[in-house]
Design a protein around this motif. Sequence first.
Motif, PDB file in Angstrom:
ATOM      1  N   UNK A  39       0.830  -1.199   0.000  1.00 22.78           N
ATOM      2  CA  UNK A  39       0.000   0.000   0.000  1.00 22.78           C
ATOM      3  C   UNK A  39       0.871   1.258   0.000  1.00 22.78           C
ATOM      4  N   UNK A  40       0.260   2.394  -0.291  1.00 23.10           N
ATOM      5  CA  UNK A  40       1.018   3.631  -0.460  1.00 23.10           C
ATOM      6  C   UNK A  40       0.701   4.620   0.652  1.00 23.10           C
ATOM      7  N   UNK A  41       1.746   5.340   1.075  1.00 19.51           N
ATOM      8  CA  UNK A  41       1.545   6.443   2.003  1.00 19.51           C
ATOM      9  C   UNK A  41       1.019   7.653   1.250  1.00 19.51           C
ATOM     10  N   UNK A  42       0.165   8.424   1.894  1.00 16.55           N
ATOM     11  CA  UNK A  42      -0.260   9.719   1.373  1.00 16.55           C
ATOM     12  C   UNK A  42      -0.007  10.764   2.456  1.00 16.55           C
ATOM     13  N   UNK A  43      -0.064  12.026   2.070  1.00 13.47           N
ATOM     14  CA  UNK A  43       0.198  13.106   3.033  1.00 13.47           C
ATOM     15  C   UNK A  43      -0.809  13.064   4.177  1.00 13.47           C
ATOM     16  N   UNK A  44      -2.096  12.881   3.841  1.00 13.61           N
ATOM     17  CA  UNK A  44      -3.118  12.888   4.891  1.00 13.61           C
ATOM     18  C   UNK A  44      -3.022  11.644   5.780  1.00 13.61           C
ATOM     19  N   UNK A  45      -2.634  10.525   5.210  1.00 10.87           N
ATOM     20  CA  UNK A  45      -2.487   9.311   6.023  1.00 10.87           C
ATOM     21  C   UNK A  45      -1.330   9.467   7.012  1.00 10.87           C
ATOM     22  N   UNK A  46      -0.227  10.021   6.547  1.00  9.75           N
ATOM     23  CA  UNK A  46       0.924  10.228   7.430  1.00  9.75           C
ATOM     24  C   UNK A  46       0.594  11.265   8.501  1.00  9.75           C
ATOM     25  N   UNK A  47      -0.032  12.384   8.081  1.00 10.35           N
ATOM     26  CA  UNK A  47      -0.356  13.452   9.024  1.00 10.35           C
ATOM     27  C   UNK A  47      -1.392  12.990  10.043  1.00 10.35           C
ATOM     28  N   UNK A  48      -2.453  12.325   9.568  1.00 12.46           N
ATOM     29  CA  UNK A  48      -3.479  11.833  10.481  1.00 12.46           C
ATOM     30  C   UNK A  48      -2.941  10.799  11.447  1.00 12.46           C
TER      31      UNK A  48
ATOM     32  N   UNK B 212      -8.701  12.880  17.909  1.00 16.88           N
ATOM     33  CA  UNK B 212      -9.874  13.118  17.073  1.00 16.88           C
ATOM     34  C   UNK B 212      -9.503  13.928  15.827  1.00 16.88           C
ATOM     35  N   UNK B 213      -8.598  14.886  15.986  1.00 20.88           N
ATOM     36  CA  UNK B 213      -8.138  15.673  14.838  1.00 20.88           C
ATOM     37  C   UNK B 213      -7.455  14.783  13.809  1.00 20.88           C
ATOM     38  N   UNK B 214      -6.639  13.843  14.274  1.00 19.72           N
ATOM     39  CA  UNK B 214      -5.981  12.908  13.360  1.00 19.72           C
ATOM     40  C   UNK B 214      -6.970  12.075  12.573  1.00 19.72           C
ATOM     41  N   UNK B 215      -8.019  11.602  13.234  1.00 17.92           N
ATOM     42  CA  UNK B 215      -9.049  10.814  12.545  1.00 17.92           C
ATOM     43  C   UNK B 215      -9.764  11.670  11.498  1.00 17.92           C
ATOM     44  N   UNK B 216     -10.051  12.941  11.830  1.00 21.07           N
ATOM     45  CA  UNK B 216     -10.724  13.838  10.885  1.00 21.07           C
ATOM     46  C   UNK B 216      -9.841  14.127   9.669  1.00 21.07           C
ATOM     47  N   UNK B 217      -8.534  14.296   9.893  1.00 21.26           N
ATOM     48  CA  UNK B 217      -7.609  14.532   8.775  1.00 21.26           C
ATOM     49  C   UNK B 217      -7.619  13.332   7.831  1.00 21.26           C
ATOM     50  N   UNK B 218      -7.580  12.154   8.401  1.00 24.76           N
ATOM     51  CA  UNK B 218      -7.610  10.944   7.580  1.00 24.76           C
ATOM     52  C   UNK B 218      -8.920  10.847   6.807  1.00 24.76           C
TER      53      UNK B 218
ATOM     54  N   UNK C 150     -10.089   2.513  12.539  1.00 25.49           N
ATOM     55  CA  UNK C 150     -10.502   1.574  13.583  1.00 25.49           C
ATOM     56  C   UNK C 150      -9.872   1.944  14.925  1.00 25.49           C
ATOM     57  N   UNK C 151      -8.550   2.124  14.930  1.00 25.38           N
ATOM     58  CA  UNK C 151      -7.873   2.393  16.188  1.00 25.38           C
ATOM     59  C   UNK C 151      -8.190   3.785  16.721  1.00 25.38           C
ATOM     60  N   UNK C 152      -8.324   4.770  15.819  1.00 22.87           N
ATOM     61  CA  UNK C 152      -8.695   6.102  16.282  1.00 22.87           C
ATOM     62  C   UNK C 152     -10.069   6.113  16.930  1.00 22.87           C
ATOM     63  N   UNK C 153     -11.028   5.421  16.321  1.00 20.80           N
ATOM     64  CA  UNK C 153     -12.370   5.332  16.897  1.00 20.80           C
ATOM     65  C   UNK C 153     -12.352   4.530  18.193  1.00 20.80           C
ATOM     66  N   UNK C 154     -11.522   3.492  18.239  1.00 23.39           N
ATOM     67  CA  UNK C 154     -11.389   2.685  19.450  1.00 23.39           C
ATOM     68  C   UNK C 154     -10.871   3.525  20.611  1.00 23.39           C
TER      69      UNK C 154
END
Length: 353
Positions: A101-110, A287-293, A249-253
């Motif tokens: 799979x590939x990293x993206x800016x939002x995935x890394x930042x989130x 929560x901010x990280x989950x929203x960014x993602x 999943x983990x952010x919501x957990x």
Amino acid sequence: FGIILAIFASLCGTCGKQLFRYAELQRLKGVGWQEQGEVAKAEGQLRFANRLRLLGVFVIALCGPLLDMASYAFAAQSMIAPFAGTDIVANMLLAPYTLGEKWTVTRILGGTFVAIGTVSTAFFGPQEHSVYTRDYVVETIFSVRVLVYMLCLSAWVGGNILFHSRRPFGDTLRGLSLGVTAGTLAGNMFCVKATVELIEAAGRDGFEVWLHWAPWICAVGAALFALSNLRFMEQGMREQEALLMGTLYEGSLVLSGCMSGIIVLRELDNQSLEASLKFLGCVVVIFTGVCILWYGELKASTPKKQDEEDPEQNSATATSETVGKAEHEDDIANEPSKIDLTQEENGAIKTTS
């Protein structure tokens, strides 16, 4: 010691989710071979995918929960829950190599936001570990406050189930909903916490602690929350990449674990205002990280979604372009005949003169 056990439980979750995703990729490969007529090769591949899936279920449904239960015996739920976020870091580091799979800016930042918030809770989370008795569990969990919380939780989960059941397979919004639903259910570990504490109380005060309806309801609730999320998580891992589903999943957990610890088990009631605000600040960072993602995945899926939703418009555009091109070619083909006709007319005029 409870934090160490929680980290190992989280790593079991990483292995299980990646096994789910890898099993689905192998299943798709087997389906491809089946369509090409390579039946024997396809059957072997599908059997291999099923074994991987069962191994994932074993790791997530047995190994992870056992370590989780042990960790809750040593620390408060609000303290333990955020360390599920270590799964996000492990998943981000491994998925590009194990699943391609590939990293993206939002995935890394989130993922970074979630990781920072998770680590910070170790310093600002509740440090006190209350002594649980049967009467304390009955007074704390079986109350109007918890009833209102459970009604809100049921409405949230039910709404998500209704939403993603109406979305097509593989849709990004459906994947986001599946990840949030699974994480929300898995994070409500207050029944697990109560059950573990009552087992410890039985060793301290005798088995009479369990001669009451409350401990058994907590045990059933613990099993229900621990197992009900597997269906949604496995379905989400089949449809979406592990980098997306793991973080959601983990952010919501983490968020639901902190909320249930605060609302149901009242783990911030004895904390100072400053300590509570610091802990809630860590939760806001997660929560901010989950929203960014969430934002990044929706933005990435927008062009594809528009193409899928406007097939008639695309077809009409293509048809008009084809017709226009055909008319232009006909005009070019007719040009020589027009020239010949003009030349014949000029010749006729000269002959008459």
